[in-house]
Write a protein that holds these residues in place. Structure first.
Motif, PDB file in Angstrom:
ATOM      1  N   THR A  91      33.995  48.169  -7.788  1.00 28.76           N
ATOM      2  CA  THR A  91      32.678  48.518  -7.238  1.00 28.76           C
ATOM      3  C   THR A  91      31.589  47.971  -8.152  1.00 28.76           C
ATOM      4  O   THR A  91      31.454  48.399  -9.303  1.00 28.76           O
ATOM      5  CB  THR A  91      32.555  50.063  -7.109  1.00 28.76           C
ATOM      6  OG1 THR A  91      33.692  50.518  -6.402  1.00 28.76           O
ATOM      7  CG2 THR A  91      31.289  50.478  -6.403  1.00 28.76           C
ATOM      8  N   ARG A  92      30.845  47.027  -7.618  1.00 28.85           N
ATOM      9  CA  ARG A  92      29.835  46.312  -8.411  1.00 28.85           C
ATOM     10  C   ARG A  92      28.862  47.266  -9.102  1.00 28.85           C
ATOM     11  O   ARG A  92      28.550  47.112 -10.280  1.00 28.85           O
ATOM     12  CB  ARG A  92      29.100  45.361  -7.448  1.00 28.85           C
ATOM     13  CG  ARG A  92      28.209  44.383  -8.101  1.00 28.85           C
ATOM     14  CD  ARG A  92      27.471  43.557  -7.050  1.00 28.85           C
ATOM     15  NE  ARG A  92      26.160  43.201  -7.546  1.00 28.85           N
ATOM     16  CZ  ARG A  92      25.920  42.169  -8.337  1.00 28.85           C
ATOM     17  NH1 ARG A  92      26.888  41.367  -8.670  1.00 28.85           N
ATOM     18  NH2 ARG A  92      24.701  41.917  -8.770  1.00 28.85           N
ATOM     19  N   ALA A  93      28.394  48.263  -8.357  1.00 29.27           N
ATOM     20  CA  ALA A  93      27.383  49.177  -8.924  1.00 29.27           C
ATOM     21  C   ALA A  93      27.954  49.944 -10.119  1.00 29.27           C
ATOM     22  O   ALA A  93      27.253  50.156 -11.114  1.00 29.27           O
ATOM     23  CB  ALA A  93      26.912  50.151  -7.843  1.00 29.27           C
ATOM     24  N   HIS A  94      29.227  50.333 -10.053  1.00 28.25           N
ATOM     25  CA  HIS A  94      29.832  51.074 -11.168  1.00 28.25           C
ATOM     26  C   HIS A  94      29.892  50.178 -12.404  1.00 28.25           C
ATOM     27  O   HIS A  94      29.569  50.595 -13.511  1.00 28.25           O
ATOM     28  CB  HIS A  94      31.261  51.530 -10.823  1.00 28.25           C
ATOM     29  CG  HIS A  94      31.325  52.509  -9.702  1.00 28.25           C
ATOM     30  ND1 HIS A  94      32.508  52.943  -9.140  1.00 28.25           N
ATOM     31  CD2 HIS A  94      30.350  53.168  -9.021  1.00 28.25           C
ATOM     32  CE1 HIS A  94      32.261  53.789  -8.168  1.00 28.25           C
ATOM     33  NE2 HIS A  94      30.961  53.946  -8.074  1.00 28.25           N
ATOM     34  N   LEU A  95      30.322  48.957 -12.174  1.00 25.01           N
ATOM     35  CA  LEU A  95      30.465  48.017 -13.299  1.00 25.01           C
ATOM     36  C   LEU A  95      29.112  47.688 -13.913  1.00 25.01           C
ATOM     37  O   LEU A  95      28.966  47.641 -15.130  1.00 25.01           O
ATOM     38  CB  LEU A  95      31.088  46.723 -12.792  1.00 25.01           C
ATOM     39  CG  LEU A  95      32.536  46.453 -13.148  1.00 25.01           C
ATOM     40  CD1 LEU A  95      32.957  45.099 -12.621  1.00 25.01           C
ATOM     41  CD2 LEU A  95      32.782  46.501 -14.652  1.00 25.01           C
ATOM     42  N   LYS A  96      28.148  47.488 -13.050  1.00 23.81           N
ATOM     43  CA  LYS A  96      26.809  47.132 -13.525  1.00 23.81           C
ATOM     44  C   LYS A  96      26.274  48.253 -14.414  1.00 23.81           C
ATOM     45  O   LYS A  96      25.726  48.005 -15.499  1.00 23.81           O
ATOM     46  CB  LYS A  96      25.891  46.905 -12.308  1.00 23.81           C
ATOM     47  CG  LYS A  96      24.660  46.155 -12.687  1.00 23.81           C
ATOM     48  CD  LYS A  96      23.932  45.618 -11.488  1.00 23.81           C
ATOM     49  CE  LYS A  96      22.692  44.898 -12.026  1.00 23.81           C
ATOM     50  NZ  LYS A  96      21.808  44.452 -11.052  1.00 23.81           N
ATOM     51  N   HIS A  97      26.467  49.470 -13.965  1.00 25.93           N
ATOM     52  CA  HIS A  97      26.038  50.648 -14.722  1.00 25.93           C
ATOM     53  C   HIS A  97      26.772  50.689 -16.071  1.00 25.93           C
ATOM     54  O   HIS A  97      26.169  50.919 -17.111  1.00 25.93           O
ATOM     55  CB  HIS A  97      26.373  51.884 -13.864  1.00 25.93           C
ATOM     56  CG  HIS A  97      26.007  53.178 -14.476  1.00 25.93           C
ATOM     57  ND1 HIS A  97      24.717  53.479 -14.852  1.00 25.93           N
ATOM     58  CD2 HIS A  97      26.766  54.256 -14.791  1.00 25.93           C
ATOM     59  CE1 HIS A  97      24.693  54.692 -15.377  1.00 25.93           C
ATOM     60  NE2 HIS A  97      25.923  55.186 -15.365  1.00 25.93           N
ATOM     61  N   ALA A  98      28.058  50.415 -16.039  1.00 22.79           N
ATOM     62  CA  ALA A  98      28.877  50.498 -17.263  1.00 22.79           C
ATOM     63  C   ALA A  98      28.536  49.381 -18.258  1.00 22.79           C
ATOM     64  O   ALA A  98      28.714  49.542 -19.464  1.00 22.79           O
ATOM     65  CB  ALA A  98      30.353  50.438 -16.898  1.00 22.79           C
ATOM     66  N   LEU A  99      28.043  48.259 -17.749  1.00 26.34           N
ATOM     67  CA  LEU A  99      27.777  47.111 -18.628  1.00 26.34           C
ATOM     68  C   LEU A  99      26.424  47.173 -19.348  1.00 26.34           C
ATOM     69  O   LEU A  99      26.153  46.349 -20.217  1.00 26.34           O
ATOM     70  CB  LEU A  99      27.826  45.811 -17.813  1.00 26.34           C
ATOM     71  CG  LEU A  99      29.221  45.253 -17.520  1.00 26.34           C
ATOM     72  CD1 LEU A  99      29.144  44.124 -16.501  1.00 26.34           C
ATOM     73  CD2 LEU A  99      29.899  44.749 -18.796  1.00 26.34           C
TER      74      LEU A  99
END
Ligand SMILES: NC(=O)c1ccc[n+]([C@@H]2O[C@H](COP(=O)([O-])OP(=O)(O)OC[C@H]3O[C@@H](n4cnc5c(N)ncnc54)[C@H](O)[C@@H]3O)[C@@H](O)[C@H]2O)c1
Length: 400
Positions: A91-99
């Motif tokens: 999930t792009r949004a999860h990864l973006k948040h985590a990065l």
């Protein structure tokens, strides 16, 4: 003259040391905040704790997959000062948040069952390959100082072999007809007998499962994008990792954990083929050591390294030693004479490259590692789902 010489001999190491310390300090100040995908899993949780102990700021992104963590998505023990984000690399949004604001990424999130990957093809490719694609897509816009990807020995297929005349055999396979006749050892192209050698990174991959293919994808995609976008990247090909915190409820992976959950439930470990297949079992703290070195070592970049113990042992020996150490020597391992499609006969690591370029030194002997594992197991409850997993393989014609 003699005095000058001894002076210069004394002073040179000091200069080297000072330069080293300066470089290390520079690197340490560059990399402070680290994201571990799959960081609540077996290897990731050990790594997260070690990084926090060493002064890094650690964030974990994990979807707490039920197959690994059971039904309750519990944060691992002793996870103080670690930020945990429950989310998915797909999930792009999860990864973006985590990065956000991280200097380095360890990419460990993956589905990890070799046999299971042969009938859950879509899910393995989606999680491992596309999950990695998702990460790399975001790293283009948010580059980091270092990317370390967990690869696997499985990409070799069979390990390296030699014949009596000294010839080295790089590509060896076992035809199904021979396995059906319980002829387990691979032969050379002219039918000659072979003996197994330690496998170096230069052995060409020979992918025997969708899992192996997806690990190869992960490794190659990360190295390729790392080179293209100047993200210093390192791939670590883990061999059979064992240690405390290993999932005991996942029947698809981790042969030691599988044996342990059988033994804890008063059942005999059961072994495919004749039990003489050789592997390299590496303790999780040595794997964590390699992960640390891959984050910090300047020479590591753009390489794939074997991370094993450098020692080989048969699967039967592992089962016997575990039963003995758990005080259950009467639970003699059952040699089933069955085989799984895609299983390899022997593969154990040549770790010279990691020794030379990373400075990797495995420290934990099988004896002490197993003792520690067994002490931990004494306080664990294991749901033994191996029979279920085996039946699933048999129904699909993947285990005979
Ligand atoms: N353990 C071994 O012997 C071994 C050997 C070779 C390679 N590896 C590799 O090392 C890595 C870690 O393995 P492990 O033994 O710790 O496995 P593990 O199953 O214990 O940990 C993997 C973690 O990733 C998480 N995860 C899975 N899919 C995810 C997703 N889509 N989004 C976010 N999180 C996700 C899981 O919940 C789990 O916590 C994996 O990439 C594996 O392929 C492990």
């Amino acid at each position: 003259m003699g005095a000058r010489c001894s002076d210069c001999i004394r002073s040179r190491p000091k200069q080297v040391l000072f330069a080293d310390v300066k470089r290390q300090l520079k690197e340490r100040t560059m990399i402070r905040r680290v994201l571990i995908t799959g960081g609540a899993g077996f290897i990731g949780s050990h790594l997260a704790r070690e990084l926090v102990r060493s002064g890094y700021t650690v964030r974990v992104l994990d979807n707490f997959s039920a197959q690994v963590h059971g039904k309750s998505s519990r944060i691992p023990d002793q996870f103080e000062n670690i930020e945990v984000i429950e989310g998915d690399v797909r999930t792009r949004a999860h990864l973006k948040h985590a990065l956000r604001d991280v200097d380095a990424v360890y990419h460990l999130a993956a589905s990890v069952g070799v046999g299971q990957s042969m009938y859950e093809v879509h899910s393995y490719v989606e999680n491992n390959t596309l999950g990695t694609a998702n990460l790399l897509q975001l790293l283009i816009e948010n580059p980091v100082e270092r990317l370390v990807v967990a690869s696997s020995m499985s990409l070799y297929g069979e390990g390296l072999y030699k014949s009596a005349d000294g010839r080295v055999h790089f590509e060896t396979r076992r035809p199904l007809e021979r396995l059906k006749k319980k002829e387990w050892e691979p032969l050379g192209a002219e039918g000659e007998s072979l003996s197994a050698l330690p496998t170096p990174e230069s052995k060409r991959p020979d992918l025997a499962s969708i899992y192996a293919l997806s690990k190869y994808d992960q490794e190659m995609m990360c190295l390729l994008m790392g080179r293209t976008y100047r993200i210093p990247t390192v791939a670590l090909r883990f061999f059979n990792v064992y240690g405390t915190g290993q999932s005991l409820s996942n029947p698809y992976t981790g042969v030691m954990a599988i044996f342990a959950s059988r033994l804890l439930n008063g059942k005999t470990p059961s072994i495919f083929e004749d039990g003489k297949q050789m592997r390299d079992f590496v303790h999780v703290s040595d794997v964590v050591q390699a992960c640390r070195l891959a984050l910090e070592g300047p020479q590591a970049v753009d390489h794939a390294f074997n991370i094993g113990s450098g020692e080989q042992i048969t699967i039967q020996e592992v089962a016997l030693r575990m039963a003995e150490a758990m005080g259950k020597p009467h639970l003699v391992p059952e040699i089933t004479g069955q085989y799984r499609v895609g299983d390899i006969r022997h593969c154990f690591a040549d770790i010279s490259l990691a020794r030379t370029l990373l400075g990797y030194r495995p420290r934990v002997s099988m004896e002490s590692g197993m003792r520690e594992l067994i002490e931990w197991l004494a306080g664990q409850r294991a749901v033994d789902r191996t029979q279920e997993a085996r039946e699933e393989l048999a129904v699909k014609g993947l285990a005979v």
